[in-house]
Write a protein that holds these residues in place. Structure first.
Motif, PDB file in Angstrom:
ATOM      1  N   ALA A 107      82.070   9.698 -21.709  1.00  0.00           N
ATOM      2  CA  ALA A 107      83.441  10.191 -21.862  1.00  0.00           C
ATOM      3  C   ALA A 107      84.489  10.489 -20.869  1.00  0.00           C
ATOM      4  O   ALA A 107      85.603  10.239 -21.121  1.00  0.00           O
ATOM      5  CB  ALA A 107      83.424  11.735 -22.876  1.00  0.00           C
ATOM      6  N   TYR A 108      83.968  10.882 -19.772  1.00  0.00           N
ATOM      7  CA  TYR A 108      84.899  11.000 -18.477  1.00  0.00           C
ATOM      8  C   TYR A 108      85.389   9.647 -18.107  1.00  0.00           C
ATOM      9  O   TYR A 108      86.628   9.623 -17.918  1.00  0.00           O
ATOM     10  CB  TYR A 108      84.050  11.927 -17.455  1.00  0.00           C
ATOM     11  N   SER A 152      87.994   8.467 -20.591  1.00  0.00           N
ATOM     12  CA  SER A 152      89.089   8.942 -20.530  1.00  0.00           C
ATOM     13  C   SER A 152      89.856   8.766 -19.168  1.00  0.00           C
ATOM     14  O   SER A 152      91.205   8.646 -19.098  1.00  0.00           O
ATOM     15  CB  SER A 152      89.137  10.416 -20.810  1.00  0.00           C
ATOM     16  N   THR A 153      89.370   8.562 -18.053  1.00  0.00           N
ATOM     17  CA  THR A 153      89.874   8.476 -16.669  1.00  0.00           C
ATOM     18  C   THR A 153      89.826   7.205 -16.166  1.00  0.00           C
ATOM     19  O   THR A 153      90.484   6.725 -15.044  1.00  0.00           O
ATOM     20  CB  THR A 153      89.278   9.678 -15.690  1.00  0.00           C
TER      21      THR A 153
END
Length: 227
Positions: free
Chosen positions: A194-195, A198-199
């Protein structure tokens, strides 16, 4: 001397109210065409449903279900008390009253079964990270520099000529690597995906430690397993 038992007025009031409600329910069932033992079974069914709902409320689990069936049984009991007070012509009961009395056994059976056999939620705690501690190195007692008192003191010349060689340092064993549970690694992989989504960058050990709430060595070990 033993004191005579005291009369509990609250208990007497409860017995009177229960007897009146029991009789009113019997009158309603009998007026709706339930003669004989069937007329007496209706008030027993209503009271048992009230008791089952009250026990569910006392247990602390399934309060919504307990309150729902407690109110249903309470409305049935209060409705019988009001109906027998002259608001309905029991000699010629309406059709809706006959319908409610006829459908009550099925509703009471459903409510009693749900209250008695409703599953209770169980909380499953997250697995705690297991850490392997490095064995402690044995500490050697420092050598005594002063000779015993009963032995003769060495001469000054011999003390100057004697050179003590420094002891070789004890070999240090490498600390064993930390191992994380498979469930914790799987949870960390979801957080890392997920990180990254998103980034656009892989998650670092410090961010992973803050998300999981684990010590720094454990976070570094998990980050190494994710790569």
């Amino acid at each position: 001397m033993t004191r005579p038992p005291r009369l509990d007025l609250v208990l007497v009031q409860a017995v009177i109210a229960g007897a009146l409600s029991f009789a009113h329910l019997h009158d309603i069932a009998q007026a709706a065409g339930q003669d004989g033992w069937k007329g007496w079974a209706y008030p027993v069914s209503v009271d048992l449903l009230l008791v089952a709902a009250w026990r569910r409320l006392r247990s602390g689990s399934g309060t919504r279900l307990g309150w729902a069936w407690f109110l249903i049984a309470l409305v049935a009991s209060l409705g019988a008390n009001v109906a027998t007070a002259g608001f309905l012509d029991l000699a010629h009961p309406p059709a809706w009253l006959r319908m409610l009395v006829a459908g009550w056994p099925a509703a009471a059976f459903l409510g009693g079964t749900l209250l008695a056999h409703a599953p209770r939620p169980t909380d499953e705690p997250l697995p705690e990270p297991t850490t392997t501690l490095a064995p402690e190195e044995p500490t050697e007692a420092p050598a005594s520099e002063e000779p015993p008192a009963d032995e003769p003191q060495p001469e000054a010349a011999q003390a100057e000529e004697t050179v003590l060689e420094p002891a070789a340092p004890a070999p240090t064993l490498p600390a064993p690597a930390l191992t994380a549970p498979a469930a914790l690694v799987a949870h960390a992989r979801k957080i890392a995906d997920a990180y990254t989504a998103s980034t656009g960058q892989p998650i670092d050990a410090e961010t992973l430690r803050a998300r999981l709430g684990v010590p720094v060595p454990m976070a570094e070990a998990i980050a190494a397993q994710l790569t």
